[in-house]
Design an enzyme around this catalytic site. Structure first.
Site, PDB file in Angstrom:
ATOM      1  N   CYS A 149       2.449   4.383  -6.565  1.00 57.38           N
ATOM      2  CA  CYS A 149       3.281   4.337  -7.661  1.00 57.38           C
ATOM      3  C   CYS A 149       4.474   5.416  -7.853  1.00 57.38           C
ATOM      4  O   CYS A 149       4.198   6.485  -7.456  1.00 57.38           O
ATOM      5  CB  CYS A 149       2.643   4.371  -9.099  1.00 57.38           C
ATOM      6  SG  CYS A 149       1.434   2.995  -9.373  1.00 57.38           S
ATOM      7  N   CYS A 191      -7.654   6.885  -5.876  1.00 52.30           N
ATOM      8  CA  CYS A 191      -7.200   6.467  -7.337  1.00 52.30           C
ATOM      9  C   CYS A 191      -8.449   5.402  -7.654  1.00 52.30           C
ATOM     10  O   CYS A 191      -8.529   5.110  -8.583  1.00 52.30           O
ATOM     11  CB  CYS A 191      -6.102   5.555  -7.047  1.00 52.30           C
ATOM     12  SG  CYS A 191      -6.273   4.058  -5.770  1.00 52.30           S
TER      13      CYS A 191
END
Length: 244
Positions: free
Chosen positions: A205, A233
């Site tokens: 991101c 993540c």
């Protein structure tokens, strides 16, 4: 085929030193409900290899809503270049709106990336993987000495299997290095994310990814404000489980 008939331990040993193409052929031979996860980064290599074996491969990608503009453009370029359907997974709208309303758009800088990734990545991925028998990733052992150094070429997915169903996970590039990846990209002149030309190595991101400096490890460009050894993540949470 039934995942219960797939001898993961034996095949992981047998294929441990085989080529990514051999591992992909194994996957395609044994599973019809098999999906490849594509992030829009250097895992383009495993997509290219898989497409050359089976042009009808099924591919999904996670759209967190926070990707770089370059990544969105690259996803579209890949869709057209290979003539594939790209299933885009999005976060649950209500869960995301509630999270942002309560904690804002940048809470992860203060509270850690876990909750944001859980909503934007893990929940959509879990929904998808609950419907499939096996999936293919672009994980490599050299991506993270702290969490990926023991990634096998094929495994039971400890993070997304359920009591009723074992999910099989293939990691054809486990033995590849970053140099191997880029040799492949250059030699075969396949598309790649333009962010790589600006020093981005591990691409996620936009708020959580930055270029790395010379001699920095690629995962140092992810969640740089957090503890350095646990750069996951949750997509590959099984890597955080100590394996004997």
């Amino acid at each position: 085929m039934s995942t219960n008939l797939f001898d993961v331990e034996t095949l992981a040993a047998e294929y441990a030193s085989k080529s990514p193409q051999d591992i992909l052929k194994l996957a395609f031979e044994h599973f019809d409900d098999l999906w490849l996860s594509f992030s829009g980064a250097d895992d383009i290599v495993v997509l290219d290899m898989a497409w050359k074996i089976n042009p009808n491969l099924k591919v999904f990608t996670l759209d967190t809503g926070r990707l770089h503009p370059e990544t969105y453009r690259f996803l579209e370029e890949v869709r057209k270049h290979y003539g594939i359907q790209l299933e885009v997974l999005s976060p649950d709208q209500q869960a995301l709106e509630a999270y942002v309303k309560e904690k804002g758009l940048f809470d992860f800088y203060e509270s850690g990336h876990g909750e944001c990734c859980g909503i934007r990545k893990i929940a959509p991925l879990r929904r998808k993987l609950a419907t499939v028998d096996a999936w293919i990733t672009g994980q490599r052992r050299d991506q993270s000495p702290g969490t990926r150094s023991n990634v096998p070429v094929v495994e039971i997915d400890g993070a997304f299997s359920s009591v009723d169903k074992q999910l099989i996970k293939f990691n054809p590039l486990a033995n590849y290095s970053s140099e191997d990846v880029w040799n492949y990209i250059r030699m075969l002149e396949i598309p790649y994310n333009s962010l790589h030309e600006r020093g981005f190595v591990s691409i996620g991101c936009e708020p959580c990814t930055r270029p790395v400096l010379p001699n920095q490890h690629e995962r140092e460009g992810r969640w740089w404000w957090e503890e350095a050894t646990q750069k996951e993540c949750g997509l590959h949470a099984g890597n955080l489980i100590v394996k004997s």
